[in-house]
Design a protein around this motif. Structure first.
Motif, PDB file in Angstrom:
ATOM      1  N   ILE A   1       0.846  -1.193   0.000  1.00 43.16           N
ATOM      2  CA  ILE A   1       0.000   0.000   0.000  1.00 43.16           C
ATOM      3  C   ILE A   1       0.885   1.247   0.000  1.00 43.16           C
ATOM      4  O   ILE A   1       0.635   2.205  -0.744  1.00 43.16           O
ATOM      5  CB  ILE A   1      -0.934  -0.008   1.233  1.00 43.16           C
ATOM      6  N   GLY A   2       1.940   1.209   0.820  1.00 38.77           N
ATOM      7  CA  GLY A   2       2.808   2.375   0.976  1.00 38.77           C
ATOM      8  C   GLY A   2       3.427   2.830  -0.341  1.00 38.77           C
ATOM      9  O   GLY A   2       3.458   4.029  -0.626  1.00 38.77           O
ATOM     10  N   ARG A   3       3.891   1.889  -1.158  1.00 34.34           N
ATOM     11  CA  ARG A   3       4.553   2.276  -2.423  1.00 34.34           C
ATOM     12  C   ARG A   3       3.599   3.061  -3.310  1.00 34.34           C
ATOM     13  O   ARG A   3       3.959   4.085  -3.894  1.00 34.34           O
ATOM     14  CB  ARG A   3       5.057   1.029  -3.172  1.00 34.34           C
ATOM     15  N   SER A   4       2.360   2.593  -3.425  1.00 32.94           N
ATOM     16  CA  SER A   4       1.368   3.301  -4.253  1.00 32.94           C
ATOM     17  C   SER A   4       1.039   4.664  -3.646  1.00 32.94           C
ATOM     18  O   SER A   4       0.883   5.646  -4.363  1.00 32.94           O
ATOM     19  CB  SER A   4       0.062   2.498  -4.354  1.00 32.94           C
TER      20      SER A   4
ATOM     21  N   ILE B   1       0.763 -10.009   7.647  1.00 35.68           N
ATOM     22  CA  ILE B   1      -0.173 -10.892   8.352  1.00 35.68           C
ATOM     23  C   ILE B   1      -0.490 -12.156   7.556  1.00 35.68           C
ATOM     24  O   ILE B   1      -0.788 -13.203   8.119  1.00 35.68           O
ATOM     25  CB  ILE B   1      -1.458 -10.084   8.690  1.00 35.68           C
ATOM     26  N   ALA B   2      -0.398 -12.050   6.232  1.00 39.52           N
ATOM     27  CA  ALA B   2      -0.895 -13.161   5.405  1.00 39.52           C
ATOM     28  C   ALA B   2       0.213 -14.013   4.791  1.00 39.52           C
ATOM     29  O   ALA B   2      -0.075 -14.955   4.067  1.00 39.52           O
ATOM     30  CB  ALA B   2      -1.785 -12.599   4.295  1.00 39.52           C
ATOM     31  N   GLU B   3       1.469 -13.690   5.063  1.00 39.54           N
ATOM     32  CA  GLU B   3       2.525 -14.408   4.336  1.00 39.54           C
ATOM     33  C   GLU B   3       3.475 -15.174   5.239  1.00 39.54           C
ATOM     34  O   GLU B   3       4.576 -15.512   4.830  1.00 39.54           O
ATOM     35  CB  GLU B   3       3.286 -13.430   3.429  1.00 39.54           C
ATOM     36  N   HIS B   4       3.052 -15.418   6.454  1.00 42.04           N
ATOM     37  CA  HIS B   4       3.929 -16.127   7.390  1.00 42.04           C
ATOM     38  C   HIS B   4       3.045 -16.907   8.349  1.00 42.04           C
ATOM     39  O   HIS B   4       2.029 -16.386   8.798  1.00 42.04           O
ATOM     40  CB  HIS B   4       4.771 -15.097   8.155  1.00 42.04           C
TER      41      HIS B   4
ATOM     42  N   GLU C   1       0.535  -5.430  -7.957  1.00 46.82           N
ATOM     43  CA  GLU C   1       1.941  -5.437  -7.510  1.00 46.82           C
ATOM     44  C   GLU C   1       2.235  -6.420  -6.374  1.00 46.82           C
ATOM     45  O   GLU C   1       3.379  -6.557  -5.961  1.00 46.82           O
ATOM     46  CB  GLU C   1       2.352  -4.032  -7.057  1.00 46.82           C
ATOM     47  N   GLY C   2       1.214  -7.063  -5.819  1.00 46.59           N
ATOM     48  CA  GLY C   2       1.481  -8.004  -4.731  1.00 46.59           C
ATOM     49  C   GLY C   2       0.229  -8.274  -3.921  1.00 46.59           C
ATOM     50  O   GLY C   2      -0.859  -7.829  -4.286  1.00 46.59           O
TER      51      GLY C   2
ATOM     52  N   TYR D   1      -4.727 -14.813  -9.368  1.00 42.82           N
ATOM     53  CA  TYR D   1      -4.647 -14.839 -10.833  1.00 42.82           C
ATOM     54  C   TYR D   1      -3.821 -16.044 -11.298  1.00 42.82           C
ATOM     55  O   TYR D   1      -4.153 -16.715 -12.275  1.00 42.82           O
ATOM     56  CB  TYR D   1      -4.045 -13.523 -11.330  1.00 42.82           C
ATOM     57  N   HIS D   2      -2.757 -16.319 -10.566  1.00 40.99           N
ATOM     58  CA  HIS D   2      -1.919 -17.481 -10.884  1.00 40.99           C
ATOM     59  C   HIS D   2      -2.765 -18.758 -10.801  1.00 40.99           C
ATOM     60  O   HIS D   2      -2.736 -19.592 -11.708  1.00 40.99           O
ATOM     61  CB  HIS D   2      -0.755 -17.532  -9.886  1.00 40.99           C
TER      62      HIS D   2
END
Ligand SMILES: NC(=O)c1ccc[n+]([C@@H]2O[C@H](COP(=O)([O-])OP(=O)(O)OC[C@H]3O[C@@H](n4cnc5c(N)ncnc54)[C@H](OP(=O)(O)O)[C@@H]3O)[C@@H](O)[C@H]2O)c1
Length: 309
Positions: free
Chosen positions: A17-20, A79-82, A179-180, A187-188
């Motif tokens: 979110i921060g990058r956008s 929160i969702a990737e570990h 972007e992530g 989609y994959h």
């Protein structure tokens, strides 16, 4: 010549979110200071600067705080990737709450009083469960790990009113971005004919397109909106419906009828509740405040995001 607006300090400005948000504010002539634990390299310009901090080691570059008028606190261990081991749970908690307490103390020490604080929160506040009762902002919280974490996270954000006149808390839904986060993974799966509903597929999926979320944060800044707001699209859908729409738009179908809950529970432990449970969350408060969503319906959002891939 550009006239520069306020100076905004963003923690977690290197994240999804921060990058956008950083790009968006920088384009709109805000001066942006990003606090990060990483050495870079970063794209700097005269009005976009990255500063080092490490709240665990009591370190912060004091220049990061100079002239700061708005603070947006996005940092936190993902929160969702570990898998949620005990250690990781502590890190999820401390990286959101202790990091903010640390920042608050540094602001007080430097006698800096920003005008507006915006704290991230999550719809996990309403608890990891499935039912059809629409959740508005004044609904009581759930009682699982994530809900309790969110309650303390919000409480720490609200305590910023000791040094800031305006405090906003935004309960983000699942952010769909090319972007992530979840969209590329979904989609994959869809492209591999594995875009099946998760578990029963009856759980609600409270999503928001990244462009709407960034516009919403900007709206909150510009309107100086105080209080707590759900940041979700106005049309939540059930997981099975979302996957059906996704498959149709991508011109695919799923070879699997469902992804069994037992498999997700085995793979992800308690974190699987993020995938298997969900209540409907309302966007009424923010739309009543005058915010217009560009992406109301998941079909429009998915079409747009696929094009950006
Ligand atoms: N994306 C979503 O769907 C979603 C949904 C609901 C709520 N949220 C919440 O919104 C916030 C921003 O989300 P996001 O998706 O942009 O998150 P993200 O991509 O995981 O980025 C979070 C940022 O937090 C910082 N961070 C990570 N671990 C940290 C730690 N141990 N201590 C301090 N900072 C740490 C990192 O910055 P540095 O490495 O540069 O320090 C990272 O760039 C998070 O708090 C997230 O929980 C997100």
């Amino acid at each position: 010549m550009k006239t520069y607006a306020s100076t905004v300090l963003i923690t977690g400005g290197t994240g999804l979110i921060g990058r956008s948000l950083v790009r968006y504010l920088n384009e709109r002539a805000y001066r942006v200071h990003v606090l990060t634990r990483q050495p870079g390299p970063y794209h700097f310009d005269a009005h976009l600067k990255y500063f080092f901090w490490d709240w665990e080691k009591d370190k912060i570059d004091p220049k990061a705080l100079e002239n700061v008028e708005i603070i947006i606190h996005l940092s936190g261990a993902n929160i969702a990737e570990h898998r949620w081991t005990d250690n990781y749970r502590r890190l999820m908690y401390r990286s959101r709450i202790d990091s903010l307490k640390f920042l608050k103390k540094k602001l007080i020490d430097a006698k800096i009083k920003p005008q507006h604080f915006i704290g991230a929160s999550a719809i996990g506040y309403y608890g990891c469960r499935t039912d059809d009762l629409m959740r508005y902002e004044n609904h009581p919280p759930g009682n699982d790990f994530l809900a309790r974490l969110t309650v303390d996270w919000e409480k720490t954000s609200r305590s910023m009113n000791e040094i800031t006149p305006v405090v906003s808390v935004l309960r983000f839904g699942v952010v769909l971005s090319p972007e992530g986060g979840s969209f590329p993974k979904l989609y994959h799966a869809v492209r591999k004919f594995a875009g099946a509903p998760l578990g029963t597929g009856r759980q609600w999926f409270d999503w928001i397109h990244i462009d709407d979320l960034i516009n919403l944060i900007f709206f909150v800044i510009e309107q100086k909106l105080e209080g707590t707001f759900n940041a979700v699209a106005p049309q939540p859908v059930r997981n099975a419906e979302f996957m059906k729409i996704f498959n149709t738009i991508a011109g695919k179908f799923s070879l699997l009828p469902r992804i069994p809950a037992i498999l997700l529970n085995t793979l992800y432990g308690e974190m699987a509740c993020l995938l298997l449970e969900g209540v409907p969350v309302s966007a009424k408060k923010i739309t009543d405040a005058g915010f217009n969503f560009r992406y109301h319906h998941p079909a429009k959002a998915i079409r747009n995001l696929i094009q950006k891939f």
